[in-house]
Scaffold this motif. Sequence first.
Motif, PDB file in Angstrom:
ATOM      1  N   GLN A 110       1.866  -3.691 -10.871  1.00 60.83           N
ATOM      2  CA  GLN A 110       3.018  -3.022 -10.267  1.00 60.83           C
ATOM      3  C   GLN A 110       3.136  -3.445  -8.807  1.00 60.83           C
ATOM      4  OE1 GLN A 110       5.039  -0.989 -12.149  1.00 60.83           O
ATOM      5  NE2 GLN A 110       3.681  -1.455 -13.885  1.00 60.83           N
ATOM      6  N   SER A 111       4.355  -3.535  -8.347  1.00 62.62           N
ATOM      7  CA  SER A 111       4.577  -3.812  -6.929  1.00 62.62           C
ATOM      8  C   SER A 111       5.504  -2.721  -6.422  1.00 62.62           C
ATOM      9  CB  SER A 111       5.196  -5.203  -6.801  1.00 62.62           C
ATOM     10  OG  SER A 111       5.538  -5.418  -5.466  1.00 62.62           O
ATOM     11  N   LEU A 112       4.913  -1.711  -5.830  1.00 62.48           N
ATOM     12  CA  LEU A 112       5.686  -0.518  -5.459  1.00 62.48           C
ATOM     13  C   LEU A 112       5.710  -0.360  -3.951  1.00 62.48           C
ATOM     14  CD1 LEU A 112       4.487   2.440  -7.756  1.00 62.48           C
ATOM     15  CD2 LEU A 112       6.601   1.131  -7.882  1.00 62.48           C
ATOM     16  N   SER A 113       6.903  -0.257  -3.384  1.00 65.64           N
ATOM     17  CA  SER A 113       6.967   0.105  -1.964  1.00 65.64           C
ATOM     18  C   SER A 113       6.615   1.597  -1.869  1.00 65.64           C
ATOM     19  CB  SER A 113       8.370  -0.149  -1.420  1.00 65.64           C
ATOM     20  OG  SER A 113       9.281   0.637  -2.155  1.00 65.64           O
ATOM     21  N   ALA A 114       6.360   2.040  -0.628  1.00 68.16           N
ATOM     22  CA  ALA A 114       5.987   3.453  -0.442  1.00 68.16           C
ATOM     23  C   ALA A 114       7.093   4.369  -0.988  1.00 68.16           C
ATOM     24  CB  ALA A 114       5.737   3.721   1.035  1.00 68.16           C
ATOM     25  N   GLN A 146       9.303   3.743  -3.306  1.00 66.09           N
ATOM     26  CA  GLN A 146       9.378   3.674  -4.782  1.00 66.09           C
ATOM     27  C   GLN A 146       8.262   4.514  -5.406  1.00 66.09           C
ATOM     28  OE1 GLN A 146       9.231  -0.588  -5.038  1.00 66.09           O
ATOM     29  NE2 GLN A 146      11.430  -0.770  -5.446  1.00 66.09           N
ATOM     30  N   GLN A 147       7.065   4.491  -4.790  1.00 67.99           N
ATOM     31  CA  GLN A 147       5.971   5.318  -5.327  1.00 67.99           C
ATOM     32  C   GLN A 147       6.325   6.800  -5.209  1.00 67.99           C
ATOM     33  OE1 GLN A 147       1.977   4.448  -4.023  1.00 67.99           O
ATOM     34  NE2 GLN A 147       1.150   6.353  -4.875  1.00 67.99           N
ATOM     35  N   VAL A 148       6.868   7.175  -4.058  1.00 61.64           N
ATOM     36  CA  VAL A 148       7.260   8.590  -3.870  1.00 61.64           C
ATOM     37  C   VAL A 148       8.326   8.955  -4.913  1.00 61.64           C
ATOM     38  CG1 VAL A 148       8.434  10.185  -2.293  1.00 61.64           C
ATOM     39  CG2 VAL A 148       6.597   8.720  -1.439  1.00 61.64           C
ATOM     40  N   ALA A 149       9.298   8.056  -5.114  1.00 63.59           N
ATOM     41  CA  ALA A 149      10.399   8.368  -6.050  1.00 63.59           C
ATOM     42  C   ALA A 149       9.862   8.522  -7.474  1.00 63.59           C
ATOM     43  CB  ALA A 149      11.457   7.270  -5.993  1.00 63.59           C
ATOM     44  N   PHE A 150       8.953   7.634  -7.899  1.00 66.47           N
ATOM     45  CA  PHE A 150       8.433   7.765  -9.266  1.00 66.47           C
ATOM     46  C   PHE A 150       7.606   9.048  -9.408  1.00 66.47           C
ATOM     47  CE2 PHE A 150       4.985   6.958 -12.413  1.00 66.47           C
ATOM     48  CZ  PHE A 150       5.784   7.137 -13.538  1.00 66.47           C
ATOM     49  N   THR A 151       6.750   9.331  -8.432  1.00 66.03           N
ATOM     50  CA  THR A 151       5.914  10.544  -8.547  1.00 66.03           C
ATOM     51  C   THR A 151       6.803  11.786  -8.599  1.00 66.03           C
ATOM     52  OG1 THR A 151       4.420   9.367  -7.039  1.00 66.03           O
ATOM     53  CG2 THR A 151       3.734  11.534  -7.735  1.00 66.03           C
ATOM     54  N   ARG A 152       7.893  11.760  -7.824  1.00 68.16           N
ATOM     55  CA  ARG A 152       8.802  12.932  -7.784  1.00 68.16           C
ATOM     56  C   ARG A 152       9.445  13.226  -9.131  1.00 68.16           C
ATOM     57  NH1 ARG A 152      11.189  12.500  -2.289  1.00 68.16           N
ATOM     58  NH2 ARG A 152       9.825  13.911  -1.147  1.00 68.16           N
ATOM     59  N   ARG A 153       9.478  12.240 -10.036  1.00 68.41           N
ATOM     60  CA  ARG A 153      10.034  12.538 -11.359  1.00 68.41           C
ATOM     61  C   ARG A 153       9.223  13.667 -12.023  1.00 68.41           C
ATOM     62  NH1 ARG A 153      13.419   8.676 -13.971  1.00 68.41           N
ATOM     63  NH2 ARG A 153      13.668  10.356 -15.472  1.00 68.41           N
ATOM     64  N   ARG A 200     -10.497  -2.142   1.238  1.00 66.19           N
ATOM     65  CA  ARG A 200      -9.890  -1.371   0.135  1.00 66.19           C
ATOM     66  C   ARG A 200      -8.746  -0.583   0.746  1.00 66.19           C
ATOM     67  NH1 ARG A 200     -10.752   3.499  -3.006  1.00 66.19           N
ATOM     68  NH2 ARG A 200     -11.150   3.105  -5.237  1.00 66.19           N
ATOM     69  N   TYR A 201      -7.540  -0.743   0.218  1.00 65.69           N
ATOM     70  CA  TYR A 201      -6.370  -0.079   0.805  1.00 65.69           C
ATOM     71  C   TYR A 201      -5.462   0.409  -0.320  1.00 65.69           C
ATOM     72  CZ  TYR A 201      -2.374   0.866   3.799  1.00 65.69           C
ATOM     73  OH  TYR A 201      -1.346   1.494   4.455  1.00 65.69           O
ATOM     74  N   MET A 202      -5.252   1.705  -0.380  1.00 63.85           N
ATOM     75  CA  MET A 202      -4.495   2.295  -1.488  1.00 63.85           C
ATOM     76  C   MET A 202      -3.573   3.403  -0.973  1.00 63.85           C
ATOM     77  SD  MET A 202      -7.230   2.429  -4.524  1.00 63.85           S
ATOM     78  CE  MET A 202      -8.120   0.947  -4.972  1.00 63.85           C
ATOM     79  N   HIS A 203      -2.487   3.606  -1.700  1.00 66.21           N
ATOM     80  CA  HIS A 203      -1.558   4.703  -1.398  1.00 66.21           C
ATOM     81  C   HIS A 203      -1.672   5.771  -2.475  1.00 66.21           C
ATOM     82  CE1 HIS A 203       1.504   2.273   1.236  1.00 66.21           C
ATOM     83  NE2 HIS A 203       0.428   2.630   1.900  1.00 66.21           N
ATOM     84  N   ARG A 204      -1.912   7.012  -2.049  1.00 67.13           N
ATOM     85  CA  ARG A 204      -1.986   8.104  -3.035  1.00 67.13           C
ATOM     86  C   ARG A 204      -0.827   9.071  -2.842  1.00 67.13           C
ATOM     87  NH1 ARG A 204      -6.749  12.485  -3.275  1.00 67.13           N
ATOM     88  NH2 ARG A 204      -5.175  14.037  -2.717  1.00 67.13           N
ATOM     89  N   THR A 205      -0.183   9.441  -3.932  1.00 70.51           N
ATOM     90  CA  THR A 205       0.757  10.557  -3.924  1.00 70.51           C
ATOM     91  C   THR A 205       0.122  11.686  -4.738  1.00 70.51           C
ATOM     92  OG1 THR A 205       1.900   9.216  -5.582  1.00 70.51           O
ATOM     93  CG2 THR A 205       3.042   9.566  -3.507  1.00 70.51           C
ATOM     94  N   THR A 206       0.424  12.919  -4.357  1.00 65.76           N
ATOM     95  CA  THR A 206      -0.261  14.076  -4.943  1.00 65.76           C
ATOM     96  C   THR A 206       0.787  15.093  -5.366  1.00 65.76           C
ATOM     97  OG1 THR A 206      -1.990  13.653  -3.291  1.00 65.76           O
ATOM     98  CG2 THR A 206      -2.149  15.718  -4.514  1.00 65.76           C
ATOM     99  N   LEU A 207       0.753  15.438  -6.657  1.00 65.73           N
ATOM    100  CA  LEU A 207       1.743  16.372  -7.207  1.00 65.73           C
ATOM    101  C   LEU A 207       1.341  17.819  -6.967  1.00 65.73           C
ATOM    102  CD1 LEU A 207       2.463  14.935 -10.744  1.00 65.73           C
ATOM    103  CD2 LEU A 207       4.183  15.625  -9.062  1.00 65.73           C
TER     104      LEU A 207
END
Length: 288
Positions: free
Chosen positions: A48-52, A54-61, A275-282
């Motif tokens: 996957q190639s997700l901008s910040a 796009q990640q927020v938008a998908f998690t918000r679903r 190591r570099y990762m973006h986490r979204t939390t529901l």
Amino acid sequence: MAFSIEPLSDSLGAEIRGIDLSQPLDNKTFARIEDAFHAHSVLLFRDQSLSADQQVAFTRRFGDLEVHVLDQYNHPDFPEILIVSNVMDGDRHVGIYDAGKYWHTDLSYMKVPSRGSMLHAIEVPTENGEPLGDTLFTSTTAAYDALSDDLKERIETLEAVYSLGHRFSRLVEDGDTDAAMTEAQQERAPEVVHRVVQPHPVTGRRVLYVNEGQTARLLGMSDAESRDLLDTLFGHIARPEYTYRHKWREGDVVMWDNIPTQHLAIQDYALPQRRYMHRTTLRGKALA
Ligand code: SIN
């Protein structure tokens, strides 16, 4: 949209193939993904190639997002993204560098813990071409189911104290001299009490909710009894038969249900391995 679902282990996890998360998903496709999330507890999407955003938008679903209490590690433009990283900018950690050092489930120290989290791997450390910094996931449903009837009865109505401060005390005991919470963070995350056995809000299946990183003590017994029982439960939860070990590749997106799982990040790398990762939390719902 056609996609396939392949189990990752006997106890939990599935890989979803054929989905590009950067693109909007129709409602039917999203509903199938959400069903797979409840059925498998951990979902992997490779390449996957997700901008910040796009990640927020998908998690918000899936619902509303949390802004993490350790706000010094939140993305400067997207506060719903927690940066998980060992990378430094001068003498400043750009992200939370010790996330997942102990078995835990996200935000169990909050009155309303998180429903699920999503981690997007942007940089993965390697050695001789092999990835480092794996993440282990365990099924706390499988762990609960395998307990003896006596132990199930003993813990059925027990309550425990959960605390982010407890995690920081452990980090300090383990020699992390940078580990500290601000007063505002302590006020936002005071100790809370939850039941040790929780029903999953969607599947109804019982889970063992105590965790090594954030459960400070059991109520209604001496400190020694509490330590003894917690150590038994923590050892049980970490048994290999309930776990899946994820070897990261750049572009992986892994999301997990925080109620029937716990996770542990293996810290077997150091700079210049990045190591570099973006986490979204529901955001979750109040527990039982
Ligand atoms: C976390 O605990 O949310 C991060 C897990 C990891 O870094 O693998």
